[in-house]
Write an enzyme that holds these catalytic residues in place. Structure first.
Site: not given
Ligand SMILES: *Cc1c(COP(=O)(O)O)cnc(C)c1O
Length: 379
Positions: A46, A98, A170, A195
């Site tokens: 993790r 977004y 972003d 993306k």
């Protein structure tokens, strides 16, 4: 090192145990310890995993940052940034975000006492009017989604520094190939790696990059404590995708330019949004802060209602009607019913997200086939 070399080599040394040139997929959750606490830097996946670590070093290099953290989605990365804040804190952000970021800010973090100001940031000076003693962070996106507005990153980070606020960008739509916000003063860059960086529409992942060691440590604490970290297989796929990021981006930009020029004079097209046009309202800023203009283009259809827009959106043969963007294959999206469905009608119409808007993610296929497909679908 230049971008293409970093895309192929950064963070990736031959594997110390075998000499494998490609970073192995360390498909393990845990690591052997010789005696309690005596280990080789890895305890539990993790927090740290060697495949993910190689990817994080590569991601950091692409944004000219010292530190990178990979998350299991772009939203996981955004969530970690918001957890730097405390109840009562305020955030300044754009009004053309977004959809998932808008939903997280208004439906999750607003309930924890964080206040968001959604502003038209085309003139960054507006930030000053909305800054008070509780303001902590500016969150921007540029180019914006889906109407491709450009926010002047250097102007925003300058105000942020003056006012003692963190600026987060972003950078998903531009990709690190086209724009590097840290060089323009940003504190943190966020990516939906899903993306352009991943580039093949086969992985969901997010990332944060920073040059600030204290911020990195706080973000790493959140990342390990909250646990939205990606697995080794996905990390491997993204490392592999990044090796062609520069080649793909050049092809996205070349195809994007040809398609934007074709659509600009097409009789069925009313408005077209693409920052590469000299008459785009923020073209000069785009030219200043981006290396090229990308393959994301939005259009509105002339005299088309929702039904007619659906008919056009459903008649493509090479473009696929699907959410997401930035993959090698071309996609078409209807923001009102797909990516932006979680934004209330008035809020989205104010920024041009109307029923007859379509967004194209231009892929890297042969541009003649893409142009033919657009011609037949629009007729
Ligand atoms: C897709 C996207 C996100 C969210 O990323 P996920 O990987 O889907 O969680 C955030 N910002 C922008 C601009 C995006 O396009």
């Amino acid at each position: 090192m230049k971008f293409a070399t970093k895309a192929i080599h950064a963070g990736q040394e031959p594997d110390p145990s075998t000499g494998a040139v490609m970073t192995p997929i360390y498909q393990t959750s845990t690591y052997w310890q010789k005696s309690p606490g005596d280990h080789q830097g890895y305890e539990y996946s993790r927090g740290t995993n060697p495949t993910r670590k190689a990817l994080e070093n590569c991601l950091a290099a692409l944004e000219n940052a010292q530190f990178g953290l990979a998350f299991s989605s772009g939203m996981g990365a955004t969530d970690a940034v918001m957890k730097l804040l405390l109840p009562g804190d305020e955030v300044i952000t754009g009004d053309d975000l977004y959809g998932g970021s808008y939903r997280m800010f208004t439906k999750i973090f607003a309930n924890y006492g964080i206040k968001f100001h959604f502003l038209d940031l085309s003139d960054p000076e507006i930030i000053r009017e909305h800054t008070n003693a509780n303001t902590r962070l500016i969150w921007i996106e540029t180019p914006t989604n889906p109407t491709m507005q450009i926010v002047d990153i250097a102007a925003v980070t300058k105000i942020g520094k003056e006012k003692g606020l963190l600026t987060v960008v972003d950078n998903t739509f531009a990709s690190p190939y086209l724009q590097n916000p840290i060089d323009l003063g940003a504190d943190i860059v966020m990516h939906s790696v899903t993306k352009y960086i991943g580039g093949h529409s086969d992985v969901v992942m997010g990332a944060l990059m920073t040059n600030n060691e204290d911020l990195y440590k706080r973000l790493f604490f959140i990342y390990n404590a909250c646990g939205a970290t990606p697995g080794p297989m996905d990390s491997f796929l993204v490392l592999r995708g990044i090796k062609t990021l520069h080649l793909r981006m050049k092809a996205h930009c070349d195809n994007g330019r040809k398609i934007a020029e074709f659509l600009k004079t097409h009789p069925k097209v009313d408005k077209i949004y693409w920052p590469g046009f000299a008459d785009h309202p923020n073209h000069e800023i785009a030219k200043k802060q981006m290396r090229d203009f990308g393959g994301m283009i939005s259009i509105t259809l002339k005299d088309a209602d929702l039904k007619e827009t659906f008919r056009v959106a459903s008649s493509f043969k090479v473009f696929s009607l699907a959410e997401s963007l930035g993959g090698v294959e071309s996609l078409i999206n209807h923001p009102v019913t797909m990516t932006h469905a979680s934004i209330p009608k008035e809020a989205r119409e104010k920024v041009g997200v109307v029923d007859n808007l379509l967004r194209l993610s231009v892929g890297v296929e042969d541009v003649d086939d893409l142009l033919d497909d657009l011609k037949q679908a629009l007729s």
